[in-house]
Design a protein around this motif. Structure first.
Motif, short mmCIF file in Angstrom:
data_model
loop_
_atom_site.label_atom_id
_atom_site.label_comp_id
_atom_site.label_asym_id
_atom_site.label_seq_id
_atom_site.Cartn_x
_atom_site.Cartn_y
_atom_site.Cartn_z
N ILE A 124 -34.58 -26.82 29.00
CA ILE A 124 -35.60 -27.84 29.28
C ILE A 124 -36.64 -27.88 28.15
CG2 ILE A 124 -37.51 -28.45 30.82
CD1 ILE A 124 -35.73 -27.23 33.12
N ALA A 125 -37.13 -26.71 27.76
CA ALA A 125 -38.13 -26.64 26.69
C ALA A 125 -37.54 -27.11 25.37
CB ALA A 125 -38.66 -25.21 26.56
N LEU A 126 -36.28 -26.80 25.13
CA LEU A 126 -35.63 -27.20 23.88
C LEU A 126 -35.45 -28.72 23.82
CD1 LEU A 126 -34.33 -26.58 21.20
CD2 LEU A 126 -32.23 -25.93 22.43
N ILE A 127 -35.06 -29.32 24.92
CA ILE A 127 -34.93 -30.79 24.94
C ILE A 127 -36.28 -31.44 24.64
CG2 ILE A 127 -34.49 -32.78 26.44
CD1 ILE A 127 -32.25 -31.00 27.75
N ALA A 128 -37.34 -30.92 25.26
CA ALA A 128 -38.68 -31.45 24.99
C ALA A 128 -39.05 -31.26 23.52
CB ALA A 128 -39.71 -30.78 25.89
N THR A 129 -38.68 -30.13 22.95
CA THR A 129 -38.96 -29.85 21.54
C THR A 129 -38.20 -30.81 20.63
OG1 THR A 129 -39.34 -27.51 22.05
CG2 THR A 129 -38.93 -28.07 19.74
N ILE A 130 -36.93 -31.04 20.95
CA ILE A 130 -36.12 -31.96 20.15
C ILE A 130 -36.74 -33.36 20.16
CG2 ILE A 130 -33.89 -33.16 20.02
CD1 ILE A 130 -32.59 -30.49 20.95
N VAL A 131 -37.14 -33.82 21.33
CA VAL A 131 -37.76 -35.15 21.44
C VAL A 131 -39.05 -35.20 20.61
CG1 VAL A 131 -38.91 -36.75 23.03
CG2 VAL A 131 -36.72 -35.71 23.67
N ALA A 132 -39.89 -34.18 20.75
CA ALA A 132 -41.15 -34.15 20.00
C ALA A 132 -40.90 -34.09 18.50
CB ALA A 132 -42.00 -32.96 20.45
N PHE A 133 -39.93 -33.26 18.08
CA PHE A 133 -39.61 -33.16 16.65
C PHE A 133 -39.05 -34.49 16.14
CE2 PHE A 133 -39.06 -28.44 15.31
CZ PHE A 133 -40.25 -28.10 15.91
N TRP A 134 -38.17 -35.09 16.90
CA TRP A 134 -37.52 -36.35 16.49
C TRP A 134 -38.55 -37.44 16.23
CZ3 TRP A 134 -32.04 -36.36 16.41
CH2 TRP A 134 -31.48 -37.55 15.93
N ARG A 135 -39.57 -37.48 17.06
CA ARG A 135 -40.61 -38.51 16.91
C ARG A 135 -41.39 -38.34 15.60
NH1 ARG A 135 -42.78 -38.62 23.14
NH2 ARG A 135 -41.07 -39.90 23.92
N ILE A 136 -41.43 -37.12 15.09
CA ILE A 136 -42.17 -36.85 13.85
C ILE A 136 -41.23 -36.94 12.64
CG2 ILE A 136 -43.51 -35.12 12.58
CD1 ILE A 136 -44.38 -34.11 15.44
N ARG A 137 -40.12 -36.25 12.72
CA ARG A 137 -39.11 -36.25 11.65
C ARG A 137 -37.75 -36.17 12.33
NH1 ARG A 137 -42.92 -37.11 8.73
NH2 ARG A 137 -43.67 -35.90 6.97
N ALA A 138 -36.98 -37.24 12.22
CA ALA A 138 -35.66 -37.28 12.88
C ALA A 138 -34.79 -36.12 12.45
CB ALA A 138 -34.96 -38.61 12.59
N LEU A 139 -34.85 -35.75 11.18
CA LEU A 139 -34.05 -34.63 10.69
C LEU A 139 -34.40 -33.33 11.41
CD1 LEU A 139 -31.96 -33.41 8.79
CD2 LEU A 139 -33.76 -33.24 7.03
N ALA A 140 -35.69 -33.12 11.68
CA ALA A 140 -36.12 -31.91 12.38
C ALA A 140 -35.51 -31.85 13.78
CB ALA A 140 -37.64 -31.85 12.46
N GLY A 141 -35.50 -32.97 14.48
CA GLY A 141 -34.87 -33.02 15.80
C GLY A 141 -33.37 -32.80 15.70
N ALA A 142 -32.75 -33.43 14.71
CA ALA A 142 -31.29 -33.31 14.54
C ALA A 142 -30.89 -31.87 14.23
CB ALA A 142 -30.81 -34.25 13.45
N LEU A 143 -31.72 -31.14 13.50
CA LEU A 143 -31.40 -29.76 13.17
C LEU A 143 -31.34 -28.86 14.41
CD1 LEU A 143 -33.51 -29.24 9.92
CD2 LEU A 143 -31.01 -28.98 10.12
N LEU A 144 -31.96 -29.28 15.49
CA LEU A 144 -31.97 -28.48 16.72
C LEU A 144 -30.83 -28.82 17.68
CD1 LEU A 144 -35.80 -28.34 17.50
CD2 LEU A 144 -34.39 -26.66 16.28
#
Length: 182
Positions: A124-144
């Motif tokens: 759950i926390a990781l999905i929230a992190t991916i969403v938050a990262f993606w909104r800032i830098r898509a690559l950061a979200g994709a790396l997770l």
């Protein structure tokens, strides 16, 4: 001038952050692994699920994932002024704390049910992190995303260990020795 920083300055900022975040993620993951071991008598006594991979893969996969996590975090840390950056970093810290908590819970405390709960909260926390990262830098979200896939696999594997070994959940191995005299 409408740009806050040049591409070179942004790249340098990312590299500086990566030189901190990547080793930190790898080191904390390694240290977590010291609080329990698959070499323990308890784990060796468990019935292994058919999907249990060769143990050498865990070290390889986790090292790669920790490097990817560190790079993703560096991308976010280098995004000075980005909306949601602080929240994204907080979410990363929360999911990472859950990540490193799993080994001591599962291997150290012999808690398969507890480990499964930690993995559920981590997902759950990781999905929230991916969403938050993606909104800032898509690559950061994709790396997770590979990390999320591995957490899903680990959850299934943890469940299978619990299903096959319900009597071992929370049971520390006994150090008793049976003596037989002739």
């Amino acid at each position: 001038m409408s740009v806050l920083a040049s591409k070179g300055q942004l790249r340098a900022s990312f590299i500086r952050w990566a030189l901190f975040t990547v080793p930190t993620c790898v080191l904390l993951g390694f240290l977590s692994g010291q609080f329990g071991s698959p070499n323990s008598a308890w784990f060796q006594s468990l019935v292994k699920p058919s999907i249990f991979p060769d143990p050498i893969w865990f070290g390889i996969v986790w090292t790669i994932l920790y490097v990817m996590m560190g790079l993703a975090l560096a991308l976010i840390c280098a995004a000075w002024g980005a909306k949601g950056r602080t929240l994204a970093i907080i979410l990363f810290v929360v999911q990472f704390a859950l990540n490193i908590a799993w080994t001591p819970v599962f291997f150290g405390a012999y808690q398969m049910t507890g480990g499964l709960i930690v993995l559920g909260l981590l997902a759950i926390a990781l999905i929230a992190t991916i969403v938050a990262f993606w909104r800032i830098r898509a690559l950061a979200g994709a790396l997770l995303i590979p990390y999320l896939a591995w957490v899903g696999f680990a959850s299934v594997l943890n469940y299978e260990f619990l299903r096959l070994n319900p009597e071992a959940d929370g049971q520390a191995p006994t150090q008793s020795v049976q003596r037989i005299e002739f």
